[in-house]
Design a protein around this motif. Structure first.
Motif, PDB file in Angstrom:
ATOM      1  N   THR A  17      46.267   5.086  24.308  1.00  0.00           N
ATOM      2  CA  THR A  17      46.025   4.332  23.073  1.00  0.00           C
ATOM      3  C   THR A  17      45.482   5.209  21.954  1.00  0.00           C
ATOM      4  OG1 THR A  17      43.754   3.741  23.692  1.00  0.00           O
ATOM      5  CG2 THR A  17      45.517   2.245  24.406  1.00  0.00           C
ATOM      6  N   ARG A  18      45.003   6.407  22.283  1.00  0.00           N
ATOM      7  CA  ARG A  18      44.336   7.258  21.297  1.00  0.00           C
ATOM      8  C   ARG A  18      45.071   8.549  20.943  1.00  0.00           C
ATOM      9  NH1 ARG A  18      41.307   3.277  20.226  1.00  0.00           N
ATOM     10  NH2 ARG A  18      39.394   2.947  21.354  1.00  0.00           N
ATOM     11  N   VAL A  19      45.851   9.073  21.874  1.00  0.00           N
ATOM     12  CA  VAL A  19      46.473  10.384  21.708  1.00  0.00           C
ATOM     13  C   VAL A  19      47.980  10.248  21.898  1.00  0.00           C
ATOM     14  CG1 VAL A  19      46.506  12.748  22.600  1.00  0.00           C
ATOM     15  CG2 VAL A  19      44.381  11.455  22.638  1.00  0.00           C
ATOM     16  N   PRO A  20      48.779  10.908  21.063  1.00  0.00           N
ATOM     17  CA  PRO A  20      50.228  10.842  21.235  1.00  0.00           C
ATOM     18  C   PRO A  20      50.638  11.313  22.639  1.00  0.00           C
ATOM     19  CG  PRO A  20      49.669  11.917  19.163  1.00  0.00           C
ATOM     20  CD  PRO A  20      48.387  11.720  19.912  1.00  0.00           C
ATOM     21  N   ALA A  21      51.575  10.624  23.251  1.00  0.00           N
ATOM     22  CA  ALA A  21      52.003  10.904  24.628  1.00  0.00           C
ATOM     23  C   ALA A  21      52.515  12.332  24.794  1.00  0.00           C
ATOM     24  CB  ALA A  21      53.074   9.905  25.051  1.00  0.00           C
ATOM     25  N   GLU A  22      53.234  12.852  23.802  1.00  0.00           N
ATOM     26  CA  GLU A  22      53.762  14.212  23.934  1.00  0.00           C
ATOM     27  C   GLU A  22      52.640  15.256  23.951  1.00  0.00           C
ATOM     28  OE1 GLU A  22      53.895  13.055  19.601  1.00  0.00           O
ATOM     29  OE2 GLU A  22      54.661  12.139  21.427  1.00  0.00           O
ATOM     30  N   PHE A  23      51.539  14.973  23.261  1.00  0.00           N
ATOM     31  CA  PHE A  23      50.390  15.875  23.276  1.00  0.00           C
ATOM     32  C   PHE A  23      49.761  15.895  24.659  1.00  0.00           C
ATOM     33  CE2 PHE A  23      45.969  17.068  22.523  1.00  0.00           C
ATOM     34  CZ  PHE A  23      46.121  18.178  21.711  1.00  0.00           C
ATOM     35  N   VAL A  24      49.559  14.725  25.249  1.00  0.00           N
ATOM     36  CA  VAL A  24      48.984  14.625  26.590  1.00  0.00           C
ATOM     37  C   VAL A  24      49.899  15.310  27.594  1.00  0.00           C
ATOM     38  CG1 VAL A  24      48.319  13.033  28.431  1.00  0.00           C
ATOM     39  CG2 VAL A  24      47.715  12.515  26.074  1.00  0.00           C
ATOM     40  N   GLU A  25      51.184  15.088  27.485  1.00  0.00           N
ATOM     41  CA  GLU A  25      52.136  15.674  28.445  1.00  0.00           C
ATOM     42  C   GLU A  25      52.169  17.199  28.331  1.00  0.00           C
ATOM     43  OE1 GLU A  25      54.168  15.565  31.692  1.00  0.00           O
ATOM     44  OE2 GLU A  25      53.332  13.767  30.779  1.00  0.00           O
ATOM     45  N   THR A  26      51.987  17.720  27.127  1.00  0.00           N
ATOM     46  CA  THR A  26      51.982  19.168  26.929  1.00  0.00           C
ATOM     47  C   THR A  26      50.879  19.824  27.755  1.00  0.00           C
ATOM     48  OG1 THR A  26      52.861  18.970  24.696  1.00  0.00           O
ATOM     49  CG2 THR A  26      51.692  20.992  25.200  1.00  0.00           C
ATOM     50  N   PHE A  27      49.716  19.201  27.828  1.00  0.00           N
ATOM     51  CA  PHE A  27      48.568  19.817  28.492  1.00  0.00           C
ATOM     52  C   PHE A  27      48.405  19.394  29.952  1.00  0.00           C
ATOM     53  CE2 PHE A  27      47.765  20.311  24.042  1.00  0.00           C
ATOM     54  CZ  PHE A  27      47.295  21.608  23.979  1.00  0.00           C
TER      55      PHE A  27
END
Length: 189
Positions: A141-151
């Protein structure tokens, strides 16, 4: 004009942080010879001061690579004291992080870290840990999914920069030139 297409390299050597550290060690060594101090205190101060000064001098005189950013990737240098050199190629590097840790009230140590996929453990399944599942739901709900998936599934290799400094603008320009997809997070004080 430097367009950032050359490798960026920092070596250990006699610079301001190294000289400050060496002078502090010499001060400790000098305190060992203050008249009237207890014998045990003089011995401890003398040993700590001499060993610390020797370690700093050895590292500074070694001129070892502390950090190198080049067309192939990033190298975090090692020391003669057991820290091994780590080399990470650009395909496995996700980000370069700069931050400051305050280990004492008056001592702040800058650090550099390279978040990468090399040797990283497979990511944990969120369903197996309720806490991870809740964290994933919150982040969604807070961070774009692609950003989370990158890390996801990365590990951090880091070094303290107590005896060397990084030129932040040159580092950023070099990373941008060789690997524009790599994030550089600068949180140095």
């Amino acid at each position: 004009m430097d367009d950032g297409r050359r490798a960026y390299e920092v070596r250990y050597g006699w610079n301001a942080p190294t000289v400050r550290g060496a002078l502090l060690c010499l001060l400790l060594l000098g305190l060992a010879f203050v008249p009237g101090s207890p014998g045990w205190a003089a011995v401890v101060l003398g040993i700590v001061g001499a060993m610390s000064f020797s370690a700093i001098a050895l590292l500074a005189c070694s001129r070892r690579v502390a950090l190198r950013v080049d067309p192939e990737g990033v190298t975090l240098g090692g020391t003669p004291f057991g820290i091994e050199t780590e080399r990470m190629g650009w395909p496995e590097v996700v980000s370069i992080d700069l931050w400051t840790e305050q280990s004492h009230r008056m001592v702040k140590t800058p650090h550099i870290g390279v978040r990468h996929r090399k040797g990283s453990a497979p990511p944990l399944e969120a369903s197996s840990f309720p806490g991870l599942r809740q964290l994933d739901e919150y982040l969604a709900t807070r961070v774009p999914a692609e950003f989370v998936e990158t890390f996801r599934g990365t590990v951090l290799a880091s070094r303290g920069m107590a005896l060397w400094r990084v030129d932040r603008s040159r580092l950023k320009a070099t990373v941008q030139a060789f690997a524009p997809e790599v994030h550089v997070f600068d949180r140095l004080d």
